[in-house]
Motif scaffolding. Structure first.
Motif, short mmCIF file in Angstrom:
data_model
loop_
_atom_site.label_atom_id
_atom_site.label_comp_id
_atom_site.label_asym_id
_atom_site.label_seq_id
_atom_site.Cartn_x
_atom_site.Cartn_y
_atom_site.Cartn_z
N ASP A 47 0.86 -1.19 0.00
CA ASP A 47 0.00 0.00 0.00
C ASP A 47 0.89 1.24 0.00
OD1 ASP A 47 -2.12 1.69 0.09
OD2 ASP A 47 -2.56 1.40 2.21
N ALA A 49 2.34 5.12 -0.54
CA ALA A 49 1.73 6.43 -0.32
C ALA A 49 1.24 7.04 -1.62
CB ALA A 49 2.74 7.36 0.36
N LYS A 50 1.98 6.80 -2.70
CA LYS A 50 1.59 7.30 -4.02
C LYS A 50 1.72 6.16 -5.02
CE LYS A 50 3.11 12.09 -3.31
NZ LYS A 50 3.99 13.18 -3.84
N PRO A 51 0.81 6.07 -5.96
CA PRO A 51 0.94 5.04 -7.00
C PRO A 51 2.11 5.34 -7.92
CG PRO A 51 -0.89 6.49 -7.51
CD PRO A 51 -0.41 6.89 -6.14
N LYS A 52 2.72 4.28 -8.43
CA LYS A 52 3.82 4.44 -9.37
C LYS A 52 3.33 4.68 -10.80
CE LYS A 52 6.96 1.46 -6.74
NZ LYS A 52 7.84 0.25 -6.79
N VAL A 54 -0.43 5.57 -13.05
CA VAL A 54 -1.84 5.94 -12.96
C VAL A 54 -2.44 5.93 -14.35
CG1 VAL A 54 -3.50 7.70 -12.27
CG2 VAL A 54 -1.45 7.34 -10.90
N ARG A 83 -4.25 -2.47 -7.27
CA ARG A 83 -3.77 -1.41 -6.38
C ARG A 83 -2.55 -1.85 -5.59
NH1 ARG A 83 -9.11 0.52 -3.26
NH2 ARG A 83 -9.29 -1.74 -3.04
N GLY A 86 0.85 -0.94 -7.03
CA GLY A 86 1.23 0.45 -7.18
C GLY A 86 0.62 1.12 -8.39
N GLY A 88 -2.71 3.02 -10.06
CA GLY A 88 -3.96 3.70 -9.80
C GLY A 88 -4.82 3.76 -11.04
N TYR A 90 -8.34 5.52 -12.67
CA TYR A 90 -9.38 6.55 -12.56
C TYR A 90 -10.33 6.40 -13.74
CZ TYR A 90 -6.82 9.02 -8.88
OH TYR A 90 -6.20 9.36 -7.71
N ASN A 109 -10.67 7.31 -4.26
CA ASN A 109 -10.58 8.76 -4.44
C ASN A 109 -11.66 9.21 -5.42
OD1 ASN A 109 -8.27 8.73 -2.80
ND2 ASN A 109 -6.96 8.33 -4.56
N VAL A 157 -10.81 11.68 -0.45
CA VAL A 157 -9.64 10.83 -0.64
C VAL A 157 -9.50 9.91 0.56
CG1 VAL A 157 -8.45 12.50 -2.09
CG2 VAL A 157 -8.12 12.56 0.38
#
Length: 292
Positions: A47, A49-52, A54, A83, A86, A88, A90, A109, A157
């Motif tokens: 998990d 902090a930021k996706p690698k 997207v 997820r 890494g 994301g 949308y 999000n 978020v």
């Protein structure tokens, strides 16, 4: 940058994005294949902090219109599992009801722009969109959706421990830009302060896969031609040797006997004659005695 050979460009077939969107089934299948490949190839990161990586899929309703349930279940499963790699995802659409509830439940999000509700269906869409957010006691989410101005959005978020935050009404910052080209000094300053400054200053023209395969094909052709020439030369040499042997005069052996051979032959002939006469006399003498 390396230039793709004209032959390679001519043999390349690509489907433009606008054409792909005209085929919803193909679009959904491509999405599923892409996410599945990423899930199989990328390592597990937990998990972050930021996706690698997207992905933004615009006009998301094209993915799910008339899609079979098996495909929807697979999309839901892949979106849920990817997820941890890494990645994301949308989905962008004008109306949240365009996305199936099973897939919508996997989206953490959310950014919701204004919705206008003039018909019962549109009012239902507003209620559905409001219910997907965690309520904020400071305002009514359902009313805020219809009152958002240009550049405003409702945002929610994930907080720590994966808990969705309460919906907030915020302004979307427009992108910073400049009309017209930048000056050489500005370009130089941007290059010098870039995180990758100096890494791409030297142009490297590495050997491409096309060049490697072309060289191998040429080498194979040259080796084959050399083998054919060697076989032809050997064949011609064998033919020349055969013709030379055929044209040489045959060596005839003399039939005249040597003196020793003549003496031996004469003695053998004389002995044979003597033995023959003795046998004849013996036989005749025996017959004569019987007659008496």
């Amino acid at each position: 940058p390396r230039t793709v050979p004209r032959a390679a460009r001519a043999g390349t077939s690509r489907r433009a994005a606008d054409e792909l969107m005209q085929s919803p089934r193909l679009y959904a299948t491509f999405l599923l294949w892409l996410l599945s490949e990423l899930f199989e190839v990328l390592p597990e990161v937990g998990d972050p902090a930021k996706p690698k990586l997207v992905f933004f899929f615009d006009e998301a309703h094209l993915l799910f219109n008339d899609a079979p349930k098996a495909l929807l279940d697979k999309v839901e499963q892949v979106v849920k599992l990817v997820r941890s790699k890494g990645v994301g995802v949308y989905f962008i659409t004008q109306n949240p009801v365009d996305i199936p509830e099973s897939v919508l439940a996997q989206l953490s999000n959310r950014v919701q722009h204004a919705l206008r509700a003039y018909t019962p269906r549109e009012q239902k869409a507003v209620r559905v969109a409001a219910e997907t957010f965690r309520p904020n006691p400071a305002f009514s989410t359902e009313e805020a959706i219809t009152q958002l101005a240009v550049g405003e959005a409702l945002v929610s978020v994930l907080e720590d421990k994966g808990i969705p935050s309460m919906v907030g009404r915020t302004l979307v910052r427009p992108p910073s830009g400049k009309v017209g080209p930048i000056s050489p000094e500005e370009r130089r300053a941007l290059i010098q302060t870039s995180p990758v400054a100096g890494q791409y200053d030297v142009v490297e023209d590495r050997e491409s896969a096309y060049e490697v395969l072309t060289r191998r094909a040429q080498q194979k052709q040259e080796d084959g031609a050399a083998a054919e020439r060697a076989a032809q030369a050997q064949k011609e040499a064998e033919a020349a040797d055969k013709a030379r042997r055929r044209d040489e005069p045959a060596v005839r052996r003399s039939t005249r006997a040597t003196p020793v051979e003549a003496a031996i032959t004469s003695m053998a002939r004389s002995a044979a004659n003597t033995l023959g006469r003795a046998l004849v006399r013996g036989i005749l003498g025996s017959l004569t005695r019987r007659g008496r």
